[in-house]
Design a protein around this motif. Structure first.
Motif, PDB file in Angstrom:
ATOM      1  N   UNK A 205      46.639 -30.594  12.281  1.00 47.22           N
ATOM      2  CA  UNK A 205      45.462 -31.404  11.970  1.00 47.22           C
ATOM      3  C   UNK A 205      45.758 -32.373  10.829  1.00 47.22           C
ATOM      4  N   UNK A 206      46.442 -31.854   9.789  1.00 48.67           N
ATOM      5  CA  UNK A 206      46.757 -32.698   8.630  1.00 48.67           C
ATOM      6  C   UNK A 206      47.652 -33.866   9.017  1.00 48.67           C
ATOM      7  N   UNK A 207      48.696 -33.600   9.755  1.00 53.17           N
ATOM      8  CA  UNK A 207      49.639 -34.666  10.113  1.00 53.17           C
ATOM      9  C   UNK A 207      49.032 -35.657  11.094  1.00 53.17           C
ATOM     10  N   UNK A 208      48.179 -35.144  12.021  1.00 49.84           N
ATOM     11  CA  UNK A 208      47.535 -36.064  12.963  1.00 49.84           C
ATOM     12  C   UNK A 208      46.590 -37.015  12.236  1.00 49.84           C
TER      13      UNK A 208
ATOM     14  N   UNK B  95      46.837 -37.843   8.953  1.00 52.48           N
ATOM     15  CA  UNK B  95      47.631 -38.697   8.068  1.00 52.48           C
ATOM     16  C   UNK B  95      48.318 -39.829   8.832  1.00 52.48           C
ATOM     17  N   UNK B  96      48.764 -39.547  10.038  1.00 57.88           N
ATOM     18  CA  UNK B  96      49.498 -40.541  10.831  1.00 57.88           C
ATOM     19  C   UNK B  96      48.596 -41.298  11.811  1.00 57.88           C
ATOM     20  N   UNK B  97      47.288 -41.078  11.699  1.00 56.02           N
ATOM     21  CA  UNK B  97      46.343 -41.773  12.584  1.00 56.02           C
ATOM     22  C   UNK B  97      46.725 -41.578  14.049  1.00 56.02           C
ATOM     23  N   UNK B  98      47.007 -40.318  14.405  1.00 57.13           N
ATOM     24  CA  UNK B  98      47.476 -40.033  15.764  1.00 57.13           C
ATOM     25  C   UNK B  98      46.400 -39.450  16.652  1.00 57.13           C
ATOM     26  N   UNK B  99      45.160 -39.373  16.126  1.00 54.95           N
ATOM     27  CA  UNK B  99      44.095 -38.829  16.960  1.00 54.95           C
ATOM     28  C   UNK B  99      43.871 -39.711  18.190  1.00 54.95           C
TER      29      UNK B  99
ATOM     30  N   UNK C  78      49.937 -23.248  11.403  1.00 54.85           N
ATOM     31  CA  UNK C  78      50.469 -24.251  12.326  1.00 54.85           C
ATOM     32  C   UNK C  78      49.385 -25.226  12.749  1.00 54.85           C
ATOM     33  N   UNK C  79      48.182 -24.712  13.004  1.00 55.77           N
ATOM     34  CA  UNK C  79      47.080 -25.582  13.389  1.00 55.77           C
ATOM     35  C   UNK C  79      46.678 -26.500  12.245  1.00 55.77           C
TER      36      UNK C  79
ATOM     37  N   UNK D  84      45.816 -39.531  20.847  1.00 48.61           N
ATOM     38  CA  UNK D  84      47.040 -39.580  21.650  1.00 48.61           C
ATOM     39  C   UNK D  84      47.207 -38.287  22.454  1.00 48.61           C
ATOM     40  N   UNK D  85      47.832 -38.413  23.588  1.00 47.57           N
ATOM     41  CA  UNK D  85      48.036 -37.246  24.444  1.00 47.57           C
ATOM     42  C   UNK D  85      48.952 -36.231  23.782  1.00 47.57           C
ATOM     43  N   UNK D  86      49.891 -36.709  22.985  1.00 44.41           N
ATOM     44  CA  UNK D  86      50.854 -35.819  22.343  1.00 44.41           C
ATOM     45  C   UNK D  86      50.163 -34.855  21.392  1.00 44.41           C
ATOM     46  N   UNK D  87      49.148 -35.343  20.637  1.00 46.11           N
ATOM     47  CA  UNK D  87      48.454 -34.492  19.675  1.00 46.11           C
ATOM     48  C   UNK D  87      47.688 -33.382  20.388  1.00 46.11           C
ATOM     49  N   UNK D  88      46.935 -33.764  21.454  1.00 47.12           N
ATOM     50  CA  UNK D  88      46.145 -32.759  22.149  1.00 47.12           C
ATOM     51  C   UNK D  88      47.031 -31.756  22.900  1.00 47.12           C
TER      52      UNK D  88
END
Length: 340
Positions: free
Chosen positions: A45-48, A50-54, A40-41, A56-60
């Motif tokens: 990490x992979x999707x964050x 790939x989607x350039x979501x680092x 799951x982790x 964002x509050x949602x990722x953390x």
């Protein structure tokens, strides 16, 4: 992960990933739960990335939720495994105690023979097995029985108790060993006729193999009656001989298949210094990793032991070494040494 890497990545899949370790904790154990948490982790990490979501509050928030749930799930899976192990150990202790009430170790000395017994439970669960054995000194000589009831559980244990009860009574009053075996067969038939004593499957498919041995006090012979059981082995001057029945008989429960003249006990030489091994099929059908059967005769010929108990202990170690400690079936053995 497919959603996160697709144009539909705007759909929030965090709750699904967070629940993965919790679902794994129910059935997969601690290692499986830890693997699910790492998966799951890794997906997060992979999707964050790939989607350039680092950033964002949602990722953390998602990472924190996975971490908390993973730690709790690993601890829960450990507690569940411990509880299941305790419950299984308790059931096994009860099963072993019940079996020991019926199966007792044979005496070390019985008239002209020294004796020892061994009973090993298969590591396939907590159910009691269907192996039986007994050795009794009577006015007719030393009489022994080894048998195997088809199946496991309460039905098998009930049949074991019935067969041994009939044997222990008849050996002291019947001079003909054939009649002793007939008493055992009749007792099993009577028990099977009791409504509700056995379930339908046990009645349709149940049978009991048995081998009775009689060692005469004054003659260097052993008398056998074999009802569909693996033949005993005698170790004479370093060589093993199989005492095959000349007239094979069916197991208990299949008496309708007996035809021809009346059954008689068969005699074989059993001289001072000889060793006789009675065993159940769990010994010769034990397989190793390569699916090879345990070579019982070869093991006996290579054995060096002064007493029957030492002999069975060494045989036990070889059997466990052959199967890597995993017996697929119960094992019961009686070994006797002819002294005079």
């Amino acid at each position: 992960m497919g959603i996160e890497l697709s144009p539909e990545h705007f759909l929030y899949t965090g709750p699904v990933l967070t629940a993965t370790p919790a679902l794994a904790a129910v059935t997969m154990g601690r290692k499986g739960t830890l693997a699910a948490a790492c998966l799951a982790l890794a997906v997060s990490v992979t999707t964050a990335t790939y989607n350039y979501a680092w950033g964002s509050q949602q990722v953390y928030t998602n990472f924190l939720a996975i971490l908390v749930v993973s730690v709790a799930s690993v601890m829960t899976s450990g507690a569940i495994a411990t509880r299941r192990r305790i419950e299984l150990d308790q059931v096994r202790r009860i099963a072993v105690a019940a079996q020991e009430l019926i199966l007792r170790p044979v005496p070390a000395r019985l008239g002209p023979v020294r004796a020892a017994s061994l009973c090993l439970a298969a590591e396939t669960g907590a159910q009691v097995g269907g192996d039986l054995y007994e050795a009794v000194q009577t006015r007719y000589g030393v009489r022994m029985i080894v048998g195997d009831v088809r199946g496991k559980g309460l039905n098998a244990m009930r049949a074991v108790a019935v067969a041994l009860g009939a044997f222990r009574e008849a050996v002291h009053y019947e001079d003909d060993p054939v009649e002793v075996m007939n008493h055992c067969a009749a007792a099993l038939q009577r028990e099977a006729a009791v409504p509700g004593a056995f379930d339908q499957e046990a009645l349709m498919e149940g049978f009991t193999t048995a081998l009775m041995v009689q060692v005469l006090p004054d003659d260097p012979v052993v008398q056998l009656i074999n009802r569909g059981h693996p033949p005993p082995l005698v170790l004479h001057q370093g060589a093993v001989h199989t005492l095959m029945p000349t007239c094979p008989l069916p197991p208990f429960g299949l008496e309708d298949l007996i035809t021809g003249p009346p059954v008689k006990a068969e005699s074989y030489p059993f001289l001072p210094g000889d060793r006789l091994l009675l065993y159940t099929d769990g010994v010769i059908e034990a397989r190793n990793r390569d699916n090879n059967f345990f070579a019982l005769a070869e093991a006996m010929e290579g054995m060096h032991a002064d007493t029957p108990q030492q002999f069975l202990e060494h045989l036990h170690q070889q059997l466990l070494h052959h199967t890597e400690g995993r017996l697929a079936d119960d094992v019961a053995m009686i070994l006797i040494d002819r002294l005079s």
